[in-house]
Design a protein around this motif. Structure first.
Motif, PDB file in Angstrom:
ATOM      1  N   VAL A   1      57.679  35.340  87.622  1.00  0.00           N
ATOM      2  CA  VAL A   1      56.788  34.198  87.879  1.00  0.00           C
ATOM      3  C   VAL A   1      56.096  34.368  89.221  1.00  0.00           C
ATOM      4  O   VAL A   1      54.874  34.210  89.336  1.00  0.00           O
ATOM      5  N   GLN A   2      56.867  34.708  90.239  1.00  0.00           N
ATOM      6  CA  GLN A   2      56.314  34.849  91.593  1.00  0.00           C
ATOM      7  C   GLN A   2      55.302  35.987  91.690  1.00  0.00           C
ATOM      8  O   GLN A   2      54.246  35.850  92.311  1.00  0.00           O
TER       9      GLN A   2
ATOM     10  N   ALA B   1      52.196  34.942  89.926  1.00  0.00           N
ATOM     11  CA  ALA B   1      51.484  33.937  90.717  1.00  0.00           C
ATOM     12  C   ALA B   1      50.697  34.607  91.840  1.00  0.00           C
ATOM     13  O   ALA B   1      49.548  34.239  92.118  1.00  0.00           O
ATOM     14  N   THR B   2      51.318  35.588  92.481  1.00  0.00           N
ATOM     15  CA  THR B   2      50.639  36.324  93.555  1.00  0.00           C
ATOM     16  C   THR B   2      49.425  37.068  93.014  1.00  0.00           C
ATOM     17  O   THR B   2      48.371  37.144  93.671  1.00  0.00           O
ATOM     18  N   ALA B   3      49.552  37.589  91.798  1.00  0.00           N
ATOM     19  CA  ALA B   3      48.449  38.314  91.160  1.00  0.00           C
ATOM     20  C   ALA B   3      47.451  37.370  90.493  1.00  0.00           C
ATOM     21  O   ALA B   3      46.456  37.816  89.932  1.00  0.00           O
ATOM     22  N   LYS B   4      47.755  36.059  90.556  1.00  0.00           N
ATOM     23  CA  LYS B   4      46.906  35.023  89.941  1.00  0.00           C
ATOM     24  C   LYS B   4      46.734  35.252  88.428  1.00  0.00           C
ATOM     25  O   LYS B   4      45.659  35.034  87.876  1.00  0.00           O
TER      26      LYS B   4
ATOM     27  N   LEU C   1      52.729  31.253  83.147  1.00  0.00           N
ATOM     28  CA  LEU C   1      53.120  30.236  82.175  1.00  0.00           C
ATOM     29  C   LEU C   1      54.120  30.789  81.162  1.00  0.00           C
ATOM     30  O   LEU C   1      55.056  30.085  80.753  1.00  0.00           O
ATOM     31  N   ARG C   2      53.922  32.046  80.767  1.00  0.00           N
ATOM     32  CA  ARG C   2      54.831  32.657  79.799  1.00  0.00           C
ATOM     33  C   ARG C   2      56.232  32.813  80.396  1.00  0.00           C
ATOM     34  O   ARG C   2      57.238  32.456  79.761  1.00  0.00           O
ATOM     35  N   ALA C   3      56.311  33.320  81.628  1.00  0.00           N
ATOM     36  CA  ALA C   3      57.611  33.514  82.277  1.00  0.00           C
ATOM     37  C   ALA C   3      58.274  32.178  82.595  1.00  0.00           C
ATOM     38  O   ALA C   3      59.485  32.019  82.442  1.00  0.00           O
ATOM     39  N   ALA C   4      57.474  31.210  83.027  1.00  0.00           N
ATOM     40  CA  ALA C   4      58.020  29.883  83.319  1.00  0.00           C
ATOM     41  C   ALA C   4      58.542  29.228  82.042  1.00  0.00           C
ATOM     42  O   ALA C   4      59.574  28.542  82.051  1.00  0.00           O
TER      43      ALA C   4
ATOM     44  N   SER D   1      56.102  26.371  90.307  1.00  0.00           N
ATOM     45  CA  SER D   1      55.145  27.452  90.586  1.00  0.00           C
ATOM     46  C   SER D   1      54.038  27.475  89.539  1.00  0.00           C
ATOM     47  O   SER D   1      52.860  27.654  89.861  1.00  0.00           O
ATOM     48  N   ALA D   2      54.427  27.283  88.272  1.00  0.00           N
ATOM     49  CA  ALA D   2      53.438  27.271  87.192  1.00  0.00           C
ATOM     50  C   ALA D   2      52.473  26.100  87.358  1.00  0.00           C
ATOM     51  O   ALA D   2      51.265  26.229  87.104  1.00  0.00           O
ATOM     52  N   ALA D   3      52.997  24.956  87.783  1.00  0.00           N
ATOM     53  CA  ALA D   3      52.142  23.788  88.008  1.00  0.00           C
ATOM     54  C   ALA D   3      51.132  24.054  89.121  1.00  0.00           C
ATOM     55  O   ALA D   3      49.959  23.673  89.015  1.00  0.00           O
TER      56      ALA D   3
END
Length: 216
Positions: free
Chosen positions: A60-61, A64-67, A73-76, A95-97
């Motif tokens: 997820v992280q 998120a860093t790679a936008k 969303l899939r990992a979350a 993080s997904a939010a």
């Protein structure tokens, strides 16, 4: 070597006692050992769950860093489905939010935050989700719903953030006196070194408020 009379009496007493209580003691030991084994098994299971969840949270992280919103969303989602009882699931949803909000996908951001509010086990994460969700409700002009969300119980650590968000919603409702009270409370509850104090003070000044006196 033959037992003397006293030793034989002692043996007979032990045998009689064992005949009376032996089965009970055996079952107590079996239950105790079984309970200990179950507890160890549960702790091992929890550690395994946490380790697997941490790997997904790293995904997820990184996403998120790679936008990469889709991967976030899939990992979350996997975290919530497979490890919903762990802190990592709540962290992943937050993080997904954030990623969804930054992508202007308010519907998805709202859904992620609502999951944390309703399903989260940790009060800290639930408090963060409530405050952020109230911000989305402000954007949606769902003012009463936002204020209701902020009216729940929060730990003292979030008192300033809750009051600040309340002030924002009250300003949107043009309830300026109540908003001043909220912003003053936020300043009172906020640490003197908190960089957010300046912004709250600016908002208070913008609606004609002065000082940091609490109206409580």
């Amino acid at each position: 070597m033959a037992y003397d009379l006293e030793e034989q009496e002692q043996l007979d007493s032990i045998k009689a006692w064992w005949n009376k209580y032996g089965n009970l003691i055996t079952w107590v030991l079996i239950i105790a050992l079984g309970g200990f084994a179950a507890w160890n098994g549960w702790k091992t299971y929890q550690r395994k769950q946490a380790a697997q969840a941490s790997v997904l949270y790293e995904e997820v992280q990184k996403a998120a860093t790679a936008k990469d919103s889709a991967k976030v969303l899939r990992a979350a989602g996997d975290l919530k489905d497979k490890f919903g009882g762990t802190a990592y699931a709540q962290m992943g949803a937050l993080s997904a939010a954030k990623v969804a909000f930054e992508s202007n996908d308010l519907k998805t951001a709202k859904a992620q935050l609502e999951w944390v509010v309703k399903q989260g086990k940790d009060e800290e994460y639930r408090s963060v989700a409530k405050i952020r969700l109230a911000g989305i409700l402000l954007d949606e002009k769902a003012y009463d719903e936002g204020l209701k969300l902020l009216a729940g119980d929060f730990s003292p650590a979030f008192a300033a953030d809750v009051a600040d968000r309340r002030g924002d919603i009250l300003v949107a409702q043009n309830k300026l006196e109540e908003a001043r009270t909220a912003y003053r409370t936020a300043l009172e509850k906020m640490d003197e070194k908190n960089p957010g104090r300046q912004l709250v003070q600016l908002k208070l000044d913008a609606i004609g408020g002065t000082g940091t006196k609490s109206a409580a």
